[in-house]
Design a protein around this motif. Structure first.
Motif, short mmCIF file in Angstrom:
data_model
loop_
_atom_site.label_atom_id
_atom_site.label_comp_id
_atom_site.label_asym_id
_atom_site.label_seq_id
_atom_site.Cartn_x
_atom_site.Cartn_y
_atom_site.Cartn_z
N ARG A 47 0.80 -1.21 0.00
CA ARG A 47 0.00 0.00 0.00
C ARG A 47 0.84 1.27 0.00
NH1 ARG A 47 -4.92 -1.32 4.31
NH2 ARG A 47 -5.65 -3.25 3.32
N LEU A 48 2.14 1.15 -0.17
CA LEU A 48 2.98 2.34 -0.23
C LEU A 48 2.55 3.24 -1.39
CD1 LEU A 48 6.62 1.02 0.39
CD2 LEU A 48 5.29 2.50 1.88
N PRO A 49 2.51 4.54 -1.20
CA PRO A 49 2.15 5.45 -2.31
C PRO A 49 3.12 5.31 -3.47
CG PRO A 49 2.15 6.60 -0.19
CD PRO A 49 2.76 5.26 0.06
N GLN A 50 2.63 5.52 -4.68
CA GLN A 50 3.47 5.40 -5.87
C GLN A 50 4.65 6.36 -5.82
OE1 GLN A 50 3.23 3.55 -8.81
NE2 GLN A 50 1.63 2.24 -7.96
N GLU A 51 4.42 7.55 -5.28
CA GLU A 51 5.51 8.53 -5.22
C GLU A 51 6.65 8.04 -4.34
OE1 GLU A 51 2.39 9.12 -4.56
OE2 GLU A 51 1.71 10.30 -6.29
N LEU A 52 6.29 7.40 -3.21
CA LEU A 52 7.31 6.88 -2.31
C LEU A 52 8.02 5.68 -2.92
CD1 LEU A 52 8.65 7.11 0.41
CD2 LEU A 52 6.85 5.72 1.42
N LEU A 53 7.27 4.83 -3.60
CA LEU A 53 7.89 3.69 -4.29
C LEU A 53 8.86 4.17 -5.35
CD1 LEU A 53 5.07 1.02 -4.84
CD2 LEU A 53 7.23 0.71 -3.63
N LEU A 54 8.46 5.18 -6.08
CA LEU A 54 9.32 5.73 -7.13
C LEU A 54 10.63 6.23 -6.52
CD1 LEU A 54 9.79 6.74 -10.04
CD2 LEU A 54 8.60 8.85 -9.39
N HIS A 55 10.53 6.91 -5.40
CA HIS A 55 11.74 7.43 -4.73
C HIS A 55 12.65 6.28 -4.29
CE1 HIS A 55 14.08 10.46 -2.65
NE2 HIS A 55 14.08 9.70 -1.57
N ILE A 56 12.07 5.21 -3.77
CA ILE A 56 12.86 4.06 -3.33
C ILE A 56 13.50 3.36 -4.51
CG2 ILE A 56 12.73 1.79 -2.22
CD1 ILE A 56 10.49 2.91 -0.46
N PHE A 57 12.72 3.15 -5.56
CA PHE A 57 13.22 2.43 -6.74
C PHE A 57 14.40 3.15 -7.39
CE2 PHE A 57 9.89 -0.78 -8.39
CZ PHE A 57 9.69 -1.24 -7.10
N GLN A 58 14.43 4.47 -7.28
CA GLN A 58 15.51 5.24 -7.90
C GLN A 58 16.86 4.94 -7.27
OE1 GLN A 58 13.97 9.22 -7.46
NE2 GLN A 58 13.13 9.26 -9.53
N TYR A 59 16.86 4.42 -6.04
CA TYR A 59 18.11 4.09 -5.36
C TYR A 59 18.54 2.64 -5.58
CZ TYR A 59 17.95 8.52 -2.83
OH TYR A 59 17.96 9.85 -2.50
N LEU A 60 17.70 1.85 -6.23
CA LEU A 60 18.01 0.43 -6.43
C LEU A 60 18.76 0.21 -7.73
CD1 LEU A 60 14.63 -1.29 -5.43
CD2 LEU A 60 16.72 -1.12 -4.06
N PRO A 61 19.74 -0.70 -7.74
CA PRO A 61 20.33 -1.11 -9.01
C PRO A 61 19.26 -1.70 -9.92
CG PRO A 61 21.63 -1.91 -7.15
CD PRO A 61 20.36 -1.36 -6.58
N LEU A 62 19.50 -1.66 -11.22
CA LEU A 62 18.47 -2.06 -12.17
C LEU A 62 17.98 -3.48 -11.92
CD1 LEU A 62 16.77 -1.54 -14.66
CD2 LEU A 62 18.71 -2.28 -16.05
#
Length: 436
Positions: A47-62
């Motif tokens: 249920r994490l907001p899409q904006e927060l998920l986007l921020h987290i994903f940006q720090y992950l390797p591909l």
């Protein structure tokens, strides 16, 4: 089997579990509290907001990002959000010959298929193999639906792009130049780019290009880079080899139509001993300073000692000066006389003749000097203290190997750091050569 009382209350929290797992669950007296906690927004990652998920994903390797996209539908949707694909680096390496990680081929296909029109800030990092460089060209040729703002081609080692057939490279690069229309930054060092392809670049991106780095591009002529300067009036940063530098180029960059240049980097490289280098007129440099009084002129010298004849004879507005090979006392003396805008000086090697007089001259005439590094040189401790005293606290960076300093009648190596620290206003020690 008779259902247990309260089974309907837990149906939502176990909807993602398989039927066998649901049947095996053992309910305890504390089960209602656990169910409430599992349904809490604070503990439900789905249920994490899409904006927060986007921020987290940006720090992950591909690759980790791709694995995370398989967790649930919401995370998969976040994985494909356009914002996540605006900035991307393709890493192309041959596993058999490189220790660097590589972007998985299946992921590359998915990116080209679903996200090529979202790409805006793209770079390619390749190893020295021709296969990796050709793979980069293949990807570039497929970016027909994107409008890039920045493009960087980075070779971790030579030859890479220089070994790719020139026609293949130019064809792929032209696809980007034609379709982008708003390219603002282009880094294509060590590539077979040529004059005609630069004309295509200018024809489609002259209003937006602000940064161009193209050192070690042997197929570009002074006329080709002059065409860029004549048409791209918003160019603020430029990096190229000395053989492309001309009086005409400096005058074009100094025209009233052109914005103030911020950085000009020149690599002065000798391919063969005894190579001849042309001279740039002082009047051309003066025009640059009048037009862009705050621009940084960065020069990297990789010459043999007998090739410095045309340099530092007259005043030159260099701000950052790096000598990658041995440089003579005479040349450093000329630097002290003709480089009044010098901010940073790095000398990797000089020889066994002390640079006492040269350093004092540099401190006296280069009144903006704030950083200096000395490698395989020799300076007496007394002269070095006098140099620091003259420069004072404006020396924000002082990197001197301990082997450079020669003890004399005034100071020993144990004493010099106290005296230098006093004039700098901070604790200072000479650098130590590591012993392995």
């Amino acid at each position: 089997m008779k259902r247990m009382k309260g089974g309907d209350d837990g149906s939502n929290s176990s909807s993602s579990s398989s039927p066998p797992e649901v049947c095996k669950k053992v309910r305890t007296s504390k089960e209602p509290e656990a169910e409430v906690a599992s349904e809490s927004p604070d503990s439900n990652w789905a249920r994490l907001p899409q904006e927060l998920l986007l921020h987290i994903f940006q720090y992950l390797p591909l690759l980790d990002r791709a694995y995370a996209s398989q967790v649930c539908r919401g995370w998969n949707q976040a994985f494909h959000m356009p914002e996540l694909w605006r900035c991307f680096e393709f890493e192309l390496n041959q596993p058999a010959s490189s220790y660097l990680k590589a972007t998985h081929p299946d992921l590359i296909k998915q990116i080209i298929k679903r996200h090529s029109n979202h790409l805006q800030y793209v770079s390619f990092k390749v190893d020295s193999s021709t296969e990796s460089a050709e793979a980069a060209c293949d990807i570039l040729s497929q970016l027909v639906n994107c409008s890039l703002k920045t493009l960087g081609l980075i070779s971790t080692a030579r030859p890479s792009f220089m070994e790719v057939p020139k026609s293949h490279f130019i064809s792929a690069l032209t696809v980007v130049f034609v379709n982008s229309k708003s390219l603002s930054s282009l880094k294509i060092d060590d590539t077979p780019v040529d004059d005609p392809s630069l004309k295509v670049l200018v024809a489609n991106n002259s209003d937006t290009l602000k940064l161009l780095k193209m050192s070690s591009c042997p197929h570009v002529s002074p006329a080709g880079i002059l065409c860029v300067a004549d048409q791209c009036h918003g160019l603020r940063e430029l990096a190229l080899n000395y053989h492309l530098l001309s009086d005409e180029l400096l005058l074009a960059l100094s025209s009233e139509k052109h914005v103030h240049l911020e950085h000009l980097r020149i690599d002065v490289v000798s391919e063969n001993p005894g190579q001849h280098f042309h001279t740039i007129k002082k009047s051309s440099w003066d025009a640059m300073v009048r037009h862009s009084p705050k621009f940084n002129l960065v020069m990297y010298f990789f010459l043999y000692e007998d090739e410095f004849g045309p340099f530092f004879i007259e005043e030159i507005p260099v701000t950052h000066l790096y000598f990658g090979r041995s440089v003579s006392k005479e040349v450093l003396g000329r630097v002290g006389l003709h480089c009044p805008r010098l901010v940073e000086l790095v000398v990797c090697a000089n020889g066994l003749r002390p640079l006492d007089e040269e350093l004092i001259r540099i401190a006296k005439h280069c009144t903006q000097l704030s950083a200096i590094g000395l490698g395989e040189c020799e300076v007496s401790c007394s002269a070095f203290v006098e140099f620091v005293k003259m420069c004072g606290r404006r020396l924000s960076q002082l990197s001197i190997m301990e082997e450079v300093l020669i003890p004399d009648h005034k100071y020993t190596l144990d004493e010099i750091h106290w005296e230098v620290s006093k004039h700098l206003g901070r604790v200072w020690f000479p650098d130590m050569m590591p012993t392995w």
